[in-house]
Design a protein around this motif. Structure first.
Motif, short mmCIF file in Angstrom:
data_model
loop_
_atom_site.label_atom_id
_atom_site.label_comp_id
_atom_site.label_asym_id
_atom_site.label_seq_id
_atom_site.Cartn_x
_atom_site.Cartn_y
_atom_site.Cartn_z
N UNK A 187 0.82 -1.21 0.00
CA UNK A 187 0.00 0.00 0.00
C UNK A 187 0.86 1.27 0.00
N UNK A 207 2.89 -7.14 15.00
CA UNK A 207 2.45 -8.32 15.73
C UNK A 207 0.94 -8.27 15.80
N UNK A 208 0.30 -9.39 15.55
CA UNK A 208 -1.16 -9.42 15.56
C UNK A 208 -1.64 -10.38 16.65
N UNK A 209 -2.52 -9.91 17.49
CA UNK A 209 -3.08 -10.75 18.55
C UNK A 209 -4.57 -10.49 18.68
N UNK A 210 -5.10 -10.85 19.86
CA UNK A 210 -6.54 -10.69 20.10
C UNK A 210 -6.78 -9.62 21.14
N UNK A 211 -7.92 -8.97 21.03
CA UNK A 211 -8.34 -8.06 22.08
C UNK A 211 -9.73 -8.51 22.53
N UNK A 212 -9.90 -8.72 23.83
CA UNK A 212 -11.18 -9.18 24.35
C UNK A 212 -11.67 -8.20 25.41
N UNK A 213 -12.91 -7.77 25.28
CA UNK A 213 -13.51 -6.89 26.27
C UNK A 213 -14.57 -7.67 27.03
N UNK A 214 -14.43 -7.71 28.36
CA UNK A 214 -15.42 -8.41 29.18
C UNK A 214 -16.19 -7.39 30.03
N UNK A 215 -17.48 -7.61 30.18
CA UNK A 215 -18.27 -6.89 31.18
C UNK A 215 -18.45 -7.84 32.33
N UNK A 266 -0.18 0.96 19.42
CA UNK A 266 -1.16 -0.09 19.71
C UNK A 266 -2.45 0.20 18.97
N UNK A 311 -6.40 -1.21 18.41
CA UNK A 311 -7.45 -2.13 18.87
C UNK A 311 -8.55 -2.08 17.82
N UNK A 322 -12.29 -3.55 17.01
CA UNK A 322 -13.40 -4.29 17.64
C UNK A 322 -14.65 -4.24 16.77
N UNK A 329 -20.98 -9.82 29.39
CA UNK A 329 -20.85 -9.65 27.94
C UNK A 329 -19.40 -9.85 27.53
N UNK A 330 -19.21 -10.37 26.33
CA UNK A 330 -17.87 -10.59 25.79
C UNK A 330 -17.84 -10.07 24.36
N UNK A 331 -16.84 -9.27 24.02
CA UNK A 331 -16.62 -8.85 22.64
C UNK A 331 -15.19 -9.25 22.29
N UNK A 332 -15.02 -9.83 21.11
CA UNK A 332 -13.69 -10.28 20.69
C UNK A 332 -13.28 -9.51 19.44
N UNK A 333 -12.10 -8.95 19.49
CA UNK A 333 -11.57 -8.23 18.33
C UNK A 333 -10.09 -8.53 18.15
N UNK A 334 -9.40 -7.63 17.43
CA UNK A 334 -7.98 -7.83 17.16
C UNK A 334 -7.16 -6.77 17.89
N UNK A 335 -5.95 -7.16 18.24
CA UNK A 335 -5.00 -6.18 18.76
C UNK A 335 -3.76 -6.23 17.89
N UNK A 336 -3.34 -5.10 17.36
CA UNK A 336 -2.17 -5.07 16.48
C UNK A 336 -1.15 -4.10 17.06
N UNK A 359 -6.22 -1.16 5.65
CA UNK A 359 -5.92 -2.60 5.66
C UNK A 359 -6.44 -3.35 6.88
N UNK A 360 -6.31 -2.73 8.06
CA UNK A 360 -6.47 -3.52 9.28
C UNK A 360 -7.91 -3.65 9.76
#
Lengths: 81, 81
Positions: A30, A39-47, B6, B8, B10, B37-44, B67-68
């Motif tokens: 691009x 680096x790519x990982x996960x982000x999780x939000x909990x209530x 960083x 995020x 979502x 509640x749970x929401x799952x997304x990406x962290x880069x 892109x992301x």
């Protein structure tokens, strides 16, 4: 009370991250130069409904250990806000 | 200088998040009640070589837009540290 807990799950620093490498290639295509590592990982939000922020954090850490991360390949960070 | 940025990504709050729902079921099966509640997304995480933190943030936002993230289904937040 309900607390919002943020969990970041990332691949260990010493491991290769093929998804990150793929994203880096895509950014170069691009024309976005200057990105040296991805680096790519996960982000999780909990209530979480808990008595205190400390309890909410403990629950999130237990969830991360037992379900959300694989300790062989990933590490996690928990923060309550 | 190299900045660590960083990102995020979502799923939009008004959208269903099937992965989050699956995680919530898993947590209940493990006996972790109290999670509402749970929401799952990406962290880069990007390492960006730029002249200033503002420039690094701009580049990360461009990367996120192009892109992301998929703006139809996701939103993103960028922070430089």
């Amino acid at each position: 009370m309900t607390y919002t807990v943020q969990i970041k799950v990332m691949p260990h620093k010493e491991l290769l991250d093929p998804q990150g490498k793929a994203v880096m290639g895509g950014l170069e295509n691009l024309g976005l130069t200057g990105v040296e590592d991805v680096r790519v990982g996960k982000h999780i939000t909990l209530q979480i409904n808990a008595d205190s922020p400390e309890k909410a954090k403990e629950m999130a850490e237990e969830a991360s250990r037992k379900l959300l991360s694989n300790s062989v390949m990933e590490y996690f960070e928990v923060s309550v806000n």
